[in-house]
Scaffold this motif. Structure first.
Motif, PDB file in Angstrom:
ATOM      1  N   ALA A  18       1.134  -1.173  -0.182  1.00  0.00           N
ATOM      2  CA  ALA A  18       0.033   0.072   0.147  1.00  0.00           C
ATOM      3  C   ALA A  18       0.788   1.223   0.066  1.00  0.00           C
ATOM      4  CB  ALA A  18      -0.905  -0.143   1.249  1.00  0.00           C
ATOM      5  N   ALA A  19       1.840   1.226   0.791  1.00  0.00           N
ATOM      6  CA  ALA A  19       2.784   2.384   0.895  1.00  0.00           C
ATOM      7  C   ALA A  19       3.632   2.660  -0.508  1.00  0.00           C
ATOM      8  CB  ALA A  19       3.991   2.187   1.981  1.00  0.00           C
ATOM      9  N   ILE A  20       3.900   1.506  -0.981  1.00  0.00           N
ATOM     10  CA  ILE A  20       4.844   1.604  -2.449  1.00  0.00           C
ATOM     11  C   ILE A  20       3.477   2.089  -3.390  1.00  0.00           C
ATOM     12  CG2 ILE A  20       5.652   0.596  -4.269  1.00  0.00           C
ATOM     13  CD1 ILE A  20       6.860  -1.279  -2.135  1.00  0.00           C
ATOM     14  N   GLU A  21       2.422   1.725  -3.264  1.00  0.00           N
ATOM     15  CA  GLU A  21       1.265   2.276  -4.414  1.00  0.00           C
ATOM     16  C   GLU A  21       0.846   3.463  -4.142  1.00  0.00           C
ATOM     17  OE1 GLU A  21      -3.211   1.164  -5.703  1.00  0.00           O
ATOM     18  OE2 GLU A  21      -2.044  -0.369  -4.449  1.00  0.00           O
ATOM     19  N   LEU A  22       0.960   4.014  -3.007  1.00  0.00           N
ATOM     20  CA  LEU A  22       0.554   5.392  -2.694  1.00  0.00           C
ATOM     21  C   LEU A  22       1.624   6.275  -2.975  1.00  0.00           C
ATOM     22  CD1 LEU A  22      -1.002   4.861   1.077  1.00  0.00           C
ATOM     23  CD2 LEU A  22      -1.975   5.868  -0.943  1.00  0.00           C
ATOM     24  N   LYS A  23       2.962   5.967  -2.930  1.00  0.00           N
ATOM     25  CA  LYS A  23       4.141   6.509  -3.216  1.00  0.00           C
ATOM     26  C   LYS A  23       3.902   7.041  -4.657  1.00  0.00           C
ATOM     27  CE  LYS A  23       9.112   6.452  -3.936  1.00  0.00           C
ATOM     28  NZ  LYS A  23      10.093   5.454  -3.909  1.00  0.00           N
ATOM     29  N   GLU A  24       3.741   5.926  -5.464  1.00  0.00           N
ATOM     30  CA  GLU A  24       3.626   5.912  -6.801  1.00  0.00           C
ATOM     31  C   GLU A  24       2.529   6.927  -7.402  1.00  0.00           C
ATOM     32  OE1 GLU A  24       3.639   2.096  -8.071  1.00  0.00           O
ATOM     33  OE2 GLU A  24       5.788   1.590  -7.988  1.00  0.00           O
ATOM     34  N   GLN A  25       1.574   6.601  -6.833  1.00  0.00           N
ATOM     35  CA  GLN A  25       0.464   7.569  -7.069  1.00  0.00           C
ATOM     36  C   GLN A  25       0.486   9.038  -6.815  1.00  0.00           C
ATOM     37  OE1 GLN A  25      -2.541   6.459  -8.434  1.00  0.00           O
ATOM     38  NE2 GLN A  25      -2.901   8.812  -8.753  1.00  0.00           N
ATOM     39  N   ALA A  83      -1.140  14.997  -3.880  1.00  0.00           N
ATOM     40  CA  ALA A  83      -0.005  14.162  -4.041  1.00  0.00           C
ATOM     41  C   ALA A  83       0.672  14.093  -2.192  1.00  0.00           C
ATOM     42  CB  ALA A  83       1.220  15.164  -4.508  1.00  0.00           C
ATOM     43  N   ILE A  84       0.462  15.262  -1.726  1.00  0.00           N
ATOM     44  CA  ILE A  84       0.828  15.290  -0.190  1.00  0.00           C
ATOM     45  C   ILE A  84       0.029  14.363   0.724  1.00  0.00           C
ATOM     46  CG2 ILE A  84       0.626  16.949   1.775  1.00  0.00           C
ATOM     47  CD1 ILE A  84       1.307  18.870   0.415  1.00  0.00           C
ATOM     48  N   ASP A  85      -1.314  14.172   0.218  1.00  0.00           N
ATOM     49  CA  ASP A  85      -2.060  13.380   0.977  1.00  0.00           C
ATOM     50  C   ASP A  85      -1.644  11.772   0.780  1.00  0.00           C
ATOM     51  OD1 ASP A  85      -4.779  12.524   2.388  1.00  0.00           O
ATOM     52  OD2 ASP A  85      -5.182  11.333   0.400  1.00  0.00           O
ATOM     53  N   CYS A  86      -1.264  11.522  -0.624  1.00  0.00           N
ATOM     54  CA  CYS A  86      -0.661  10.061  -0.797  1.00  0.00           C
ATOM     55  C   CYS A  86       0.661   9.817  -0.059  1.00  0.00           C
ATOM     56  CB  CYS A  86      -0.436  10.137  -2.274  1.00  0.00           C
ATOM     57  SG  CYS A  86      -1.959   9.903  -3.172  1.00  0.00           S
ATOM     58  N   TYR A  87       1.527  10.981  -0.020  1.00  0.00           N
ATOM     59  CA  TYR A  87       2.730  10.490   0.582  1.00  0.00           C
ATOM     60  C   TYR A  87       2.473  10.454   2.025  1.00  0.00           C
ATOM     61  CZ  TYR A  87       5.268  12.316  -3.468  1.00  0.00           C
ATOM     62  OH  TYR A  87       5.563  12.363  -4.982  1.00  0.00           O
ATOM     63  N   SER A  88       1.446  11.389   2.616  1.00  0.00           N
ATOM     64  CA  SER A  88       1.124  11.274   4.080  1.00  0.00           C
ATOM     65  C   SER A  88       0.573   9.776   4.559  1.00  0.00           C
ATOM     66  CB  SER A  88       0.330  12.250   4.415  1.00  0.00           C
ATOM     67  OG  SER A  88       0.746  13.669   4.306  1.00  0.00           O
ATOM     68  N   ARG A  89      -0.537   9.311   3.659  1.00  0.00           N
ATOM     69  CA  ARG A  89      -0.731   7.958   3.964  1.00  0.00           C
ATOM     70  C   ARG A  89       0.227   6.975   3.749  1.00  0.00           C
ATOM     71  NH1 ARG A  89      -5.526   7.968  -0.442  1.00  0.00           N
ATOM     72  NH2 ARG A  89      -5.625   5.854   0.219  1.00  0.00           N
ATOM     73  N   ALA A  90       1.095   7.047   2.836  1.00  0.00           N
ATOM     74  CA  ALA A  90       2.188   6.034   2.759  1.00  0.00           C
ATOM     75  C   ALA A  90       3.083   6.397   3.916  1.00  0.00           C
ATOM     76  CB  ALA A  90       2.988   6.423   1.548  1.00  0.00           C
ATOM     77  N   ILE A  91       3.483   7.346   4.595  1.00  0.00           N
ATOM     78  CA  ILE A  91       4.151   7.618   5.421  1.00  0.00           C
ATOM     79  C   ILE A  91       3.543   6.817   6.908  1.00  0.00           C
ATOM     80  CG2 ILE A  91       5.150   9.055   7.239  1.00  0.00           C
ATOM     81  CD1 ILE A  91       5.485  11.072   4.873  1.00  0.00           C
ATOM     82  N   SER A  92       2.501   6.944   7.106  1.00  0.00           N
ATOM     83  CA  SER A  92       1.656   6.483   8.093  1.00  0.00           C
ATOM     84  C   SER A  92       1.488   4.967   8.068  1.00  0.00           C
ATOM     85  CB  SER A  92       0.076   6.821   7.990  1.00  0.00           C
ATOM     86  OG  SER A  92      -0.689   6.488   6.964  1.00  0.00           O
ATOM     87  N   GLN A  93       1.629   4.233   6.897  1.00  0.00           N
ATOM     88  CA  GLN A  93       1.991   2.710   6.823  1.00  0.00           C
ATOM     89  C   GLN A  93       3.100   2.174   7.672  1.00  0.00           C
ATOM     90  OE1 GLN A  93      -0.745   0.834   5.364  1.00  0.00           O
ATOM     91  NE2 GLN A  93      -1.483   2.952   4.999  1.00  0.00           N
ATOM     92  N   ASN A  94       4.215   3.100   7.748  1.00  0.00           N
ATOM     93  CA  ASN A  94       5.223   2.934   8.493  1.00  0.00           C
ATOM     94  C   ASN A  94       5.862   1.398   8.341  1.00  0.00           C
ATOM     95  OD1 ASN A  94       7.118   3.538  10.539  1.00  0.00           O
ATOM     96  ND2 ASN A  94       6.035   2.686  12.124  1.00  0.00           N
ATOM     97  N   SER A  95       5.760   1.046   6.965  1.00  0.00           N
ATOM     98  CA  SER A  95       6.171  -0.233   6.840  1.00  0.00           C
ATOM     99  C   SER A  95       7.174  -0.398   5.970  1.00  0.00           C
ATOM    100  CB  SER A  95       4.962  -1.036   5.898  1.00  0.00           C
ATOM    101  OG  SER A  95       4.659  -0.230   4.729  1.00  0.00           O
ATOM    102  N   LEU A  96       8.029   0.851   5.178  1.00  0.00           N
ATOM    103  CA  LEU A  96       9.080   0.621   4.491  1.00  0.00           C
ATOM    104  C   LEU A  96      10.229   0.804   5.322  1.00  0.00           C
ATOM    105  CD1 LEU A  96       7.626   2.898   1.710  1.00  0.00           C
ATOM    106  CD2 LEU A  96       7.634   0.512   1.873  1.00  0.00           C
TER     107      LEU A  96
END
Length: 362
Positions: free
Chosen positions: A30-37, A52-65
């Motif tokens: 999900a984080a990778i997909e959100l980053k790409e989006q 874009a900011i929303d996608c990066y924020s959601r990717a960061i919140s996954q805390n999985s990378l």
């Protein structure tokens, strides 16, 4: 099941471990997909930056990378905030990116750029230096470093100019105080512009002086009248020019050298405090909008000087043999920013009315 496990507890069974691995994989995906989006939204232009900011924020919140990948997410969000003008947010995101990965050169650049645009030059320089320690040949950071250095030099030059202008103004204000001069609010500035007195290297004041003719309210302007000069010398010079070209409105040729007299109006105007005097002296300079303290004893407040004595507003004849300073330091004279004197002829039909105090400013 892993979803029912208490937070922070370790998996006890193979099933729980498998579930946790599956959840981690989903979060990572999900984080990778959100980053790409988010990257796609950036390429689509400014209208999509918030997405874009929303996608990066959601990717960061996954805390999985990994830390390095999380660092990229923060750096990307810093980039978008930078383009939106959210400079402090950009710095905050870039700092988080640097904490996660000290070799993220884009994060150093974006932090430095945002700090530079906020005029936080020391911070901007620090980010650039730290980035160049990691990547000495990075052209983007090197060019920004040159810009920051140039801006610092400009600021230092401005600061030096500012200091000189303020010091000059303070010296003038101090000279007024030493001589016991009272400076009032500006009058007739439409005739004089922003002319102000100067203090020469020997400590003498040189004033611009306005001469008004009450007969028609026309004027003469003496650009530089040294405080030690006597009035007669300047009047002689003005009359010399009159001899070649009479005043166009002086039909009766009344304004001859021997017939003219000079006056000032006593006890009229508003006396300025030392702070207000300094503000006036700084008008039109590089320090005109600066907050400057007047280093002196307790400063008096502004007050309107309208004494109740019968001399209030009275016309006082100037002794031509006196110096300019002799007149300016009179206790009843409030200088309206620059000295103003009125020229009247004894032969004029207005003379008696003027002397009797029946004439007033139009």
């Amino acid at each position: 099941m892993a979803l029912l496990m208490a937070a922070g507890s370790e998996p006890q069974t193979d099933r729980e471990r498998e579930d946790l691995d599956a959840i981690a994989a989903l979060k990572e995906s999900a984080a990778i997909e959100l980053k790409e989006q988010g990257n796609k939204y950036v390429k689509m232009g400014k209208k999509h930056y918030s997405d874009a900011i929303d996608c990066y924020s959601r990717a960061i919140s996954q805390n999985s990378l990994s830390d390095s990948d999380q660092s990229v997410l923060f750096s990307n969000r810093a980039h978008v905030n930078l383009m939106l003008g959210n400079y402090r947010r950009a710095i905050s995101d870039a700092e988080e990116a640097i904490k996660l990965c000290s070799t993220n050169v884009k994060a150093y650049y974006r932090a430095a750029k945002a700090a530079f645009l906020l005029e936080l030059l020391m911070e901007a320089e620090s980010f650039c230096n730290r980035g160049l320690e990691q990547f000495p040949s990075n052209e983007e950071v090197k060019q920004l470093s040159v810009q920051i250095d140039s801006r610092k030099k400009e600021c230092e030059h401005h600061k030096t100019q500012l200091s000189k202008v303020v010091e000059t103004a303070k010296e003038l204000a101090s000279a007024f105080k030493t001589r016991g001069l009272k400076l009032g609010r500006t009058m007739y500035q439409e005739l004089t512009g922003v002319k102000k007195p100067i203090l020469d290297k020997n400590g003498f004041l040189h004033w611009p002086v306005l001469l008004l003719y009450p007969e028609t309210m026309s004027s003469d302007f003496i650009e530089e009248f040294c405080e030690t000069d006597i009035f007669s010398a300047h009047l002689d010079l003005i009359s010399f020019f009159y001899s070649y070209s009479t005043l166009p409105w002086d039909k009766e040729n009344a304004y001859t050298r021997e017939a003219i007299e000079l006056y000032y109006q006593a006890n009229t105007g508003v006396v300025l405090s030392k702070k207000k005097v300094l503000e006036y002296l700084l008008q039109g300079t590089v320090a005109s909008h600066s907050e400057c303290d007047y280093d002196d004893d307790k400063d008096e407040v502004d007050h309107t000087e309208i004494p109740s004595s019968s001399s209030s507003g009275k016309w006082i004849k100037v002794n031509e043999k006196k110096t300019l300073n002799d007149i300016l330091k009179q206790s009843d004279y409030i200088i309206p920013a620059i000295p103003v004197f009125f020229v009247i002829s004894k032969r004029s039909s207005l003379y008696k009315e003027f002397r009797a105090g029946n004439w007033s400013h139009p």
